[in-house]
Design a protein around this motif. Structure first.
Motif, PDB file in Angstrom:
ATOM      1  N   ALA A   1       4.471  -1.669 -46.838  1.00 16.04           N
ATOM      2  CA  ALA A   1       4.508  -0.882 -48.080  1.00 16.04           C
ATOM      3  C   ALA A   1       5.621   0.153 -48.039  1.00 16.04           C
ATOM      4  O   ALA A   1       6.322   0.376 -49.034  1.00 16.04           O
ATOM      5  N   GLU A   2       5.786   0.798 -46.891  1.00 21.52           N
ATOM      6  CA  GLU A   2       6.850   1.788 -46.726  1.00 21.52           C
ATOM      7  C   GLU A   2       8.193   1.098 -46.547  1.00 21.52           C
ATOM      8  O   GLU A   2       9.216   1.538 -47.098  1.00 21.52           O
ATOM      9  N   LEU A   3       8.181  -0.005 -45.790  1.00 21.18           N
ATOM     10  CA  LEU A   3       9.416  -0.726 -45.484  1.00 21.18           C
ATOM     11  C   LEU A   3      10.129  -1.187 -46.748  1.00 21.18           C
ATOM     12  O   LEU A   3      11.357  -1.135 -46.833  1.00 21.18           O
ATOM     13  N   PHE A   4       9.359  -1.647 -47.725  1.00 19.68           N
ATOM     14  CA  PHE A   4       9.953  -2.167 -48.963  1.00 19.68           C
ATOM     15  C   PHE A   4       9.817  -1.192 -50.126  1.00 19.68           C
ATOM     16  O   PHE A   4       9.850  -1.596 -51.280  1.00 19.68           O
ATOM     17  N   SER A   5       9.679   0.092 -49.810  1.00 14.57           N
ATOM     18  CA  SER A   5       9.618   1.110 -50.860  1.00 14.57           C
ATOM     19  C   SER A   5      11.004   1.318 -51.460  1.00 14.57           C
ATOM     20  O   SER A   5      12.005   0.798 -50.961  1.00 14.57           O
ATOM     21  N   CYS A   6      11.077   2.094 -52.515  1.00 11.79           N
ATOM     22  CA  CYS A   6      12.334   2.273 -53.257  1.00 11.79           C
ATOM     23  C   CYS A   6      13.423   2.889 -52.376  1.00 11.79           C
ATOM     24  O   CYS A   6      13.129   3.681 -51.478  1.00 11.79           O
ATOM     25  N   PRO A   7      14.681   2.521 -52.637  1.00 15.79           N
ATOM     26  CA  PRO A   7      15.787   3.111 -51.876  1.00 15.79           C
ATOM     27  C   PRO A   7      15.891   4.606 -52.111  1.00 15.79           C
ATOM     28  O   PRO A   7      15.474   5.116 -53.151  1.00 15.79           O
ATOM     29  N   ARG A   8      16.466   5.291 -51.117  1.00 16.41           N
ATOM     30  CA  ARG A   8      16.625   6.746 -51.206  1.00 16.41           C
ATOM     31  C   ARG A   8      18.097   7.113 -51.010  1.00 16.41           C
ATOM     32  O   ARG A   8      18.695   6.728 -50.014  1.00 16.41           O
ATOM     33  N   LEU A   9      18.634   7.830 -51.958  1.00 18.46           N
ATOM     34  CA  LEU A   9      20.025   8.279 -51.856  1.00 18.46           C
ATOM     35  C   LEU A   9      20.052   9.535 -50.986  1.00 18.46           C
ATOM     36  O   LEU A   9      20.205  10.647 -51.481  1.00 18.46           O
ATOM     37  N   ASP A  10      19.929   9.330 -49.670  1.00 22.88           N
ATOM     38  CA  ASP A  10      19.860  10.461 -48.763  1.00 22.88           C
ATOM     39  C   ASP A  10      21.208  10.704 -48.086  1.00 22.88           C
ATOM     40  O   ASP A  10      22.174   9.955 -48.279  1.00 22.88           O
ATOM     41  N   ARG A  11      21.278  11.750 -47.274  1.00 23.19           N
ATOM     42  CA  ARG A  11      22.535  12.113 -46.610  1.00 23.19           C
ATOM     43  C   ARG A  11      23.041  11.036 -45.656  1.00 23.19           C
ATOM     44  O   ARG A  11      24.248  10.761 -45.632  1.00 23.19           O
ATOM     45  N   PRO A  12      22.179  10.413 -44.843  1.00 26.24           N
ATOM     46  CA  PRO A  12      22.679   9.355 -43.962  1.00 26.24           C
ATOM     47  C   PRO A  12      23.347   8.212 -44.721  1.00 26.24           C
ATOM     48  O   PRO A  12      24.383   7.702 -44.291  1.00 26.24           O
ATOM     49  N   LEU A  13      22.769   7.813 -45.858  1.00 27.32           N
ATOM     50  CA  LEU A  13      23.365   6.729 -46.643  1.00 27.32           C
ATOM     51  C   LEU A  13      24.718   7.152 -47.211  1.00 27.32           C
ATOM     52  O   LEU A  13      25.685   6.376 -47.157  1.00 27.32           O
ATOM     53  N   LEU A  14      24.811   8.369 -47.735  1.00 23.48           N
ATOM     54  CA  LEU A  14      26.078   8.873 -48.261  1.00 23.48           C
ATOM     55  C   LEU A  14      27.125   8.989 -47.150  1.00 23.48           C
ATOM     56  O   LEU A  14      28.297   8.647 -47.348  1.00 23.48           O
ATOM     57  N   LEU A  15      26.698   9.441 -45.977  1.00 20.07           N
ATOM     58  CA  LEU A  15      27.618   9.563 -44.850  1.00 20.07           C
ATOM     59  C   LEU A  15      28.131   8.202 -44.420  1.00 20.07           C
ATOM     60  O   LEU A  15      29.321   8.038 -44.129  1.00 20.07           O
TER      61      LEU A  15
END
Length: 223
Positions: A72-86
């Motif tokens: 449930a957590e694994l396939f939850s919605c994407p998050r535009l967080d700092r690691p992804l932006l970096l």
């Protein structure tokens, strides 16, 4: 709880995925044989990967209670967080540098269809992340340290990319040693980064998005 999973068992499962990919990889020319029309290689890429990923989805579903990130957590919605932006900032800088060095300036791969490549690499990002991060790294996290889980899953992720080179060597007698080494290095770094993105974002969609876009932009701007 942890006794239901073991490092040798998880490694063997990932080696099984690598062996299966060595059989179905399009380096054998399957798309030209079975889908000899425009877009046939993309169709084969999607279909073969859908078949290839099914065992991983079954493993995640059956072992959900014992995984670090539940499905449930694994396939939850994407998050535009700092690691992804970096990741996007660093990878974009790397790709642009590789383009400028390799092509002596701005370059765009006019030999490919961007839409078909987007479909292809989205399927690549989805299935490879499900297998190596959603299943492999995720399962290893429950029985070993994060450092070891990243290392093991990433080394096996590198091995996934090797069969196509040896298939081409077998079929055509050619082996691109430079690309073999450079791709292995980039896959190693990306594998570690994708594990990090899953750990920080707590959703598989973050490494899927990063993986898909990185592969697509690399193909369009570096080749």
């Amino acid at each position: 709880m942890k006794k239901t999973l073991s490092i040798p068992g998880i490694v063997l499962s990932l080696l099984g995925f690598i062996l299966l990919w060595a059989i179905v990889t399009d380096a054998w020319g399957y798309s030209a044989r079975f889908f000899p029309f425009y877009g046939g290689s993309t169709l084969y890429a999607v279909l073969s990967r859908l078949i290839w990923v099914l065992p991983a989805l079954l493993l995640i579903a059956r072992k959900d209670d014992f995984l670090h990130f539940k499905k449930a957590e694994l396939f939850s919605c994407p998050r535009l967080d700092r690691p992804l932006l970096l990741f996007f900032l660093v990878s974009s800088a790397y790709i642009l540098t590789a383009m400028l060095v390799g092509h002596k300036g701005w370059w765009y791969n006019a030999e490919v269809n961007p839409m078909l490549e987007a479909v292809k690499y989205f399927s690549v990002g989805c299935v490879e992340e499900i297998v190596f991060r959603g299943w492999g790294y995720n399962a290893l996290l429950t029985i070993t340290s994060d450092k070891k889980a990243r290392a093991i899953s990433t080394v096996l992720f590198i091995l996934l990319h090797w069969p196509a080179y040896f298939v081409r060597l077998f079929r055509f007698g050619t082996f691109d040693a430079v690309t073999f080494v450079t791709q292995s290095l980039s896959v190693f770094l990306c594998g570690l980064a994708f594990c990090w993105l899953l750990k920080k974002g707590k959703t598989l969609w973050n490494p899927i998005i990063a993986h898909s876009i990185y592969d697509l932009i690399s193909t369009l701007l570096v080749g």
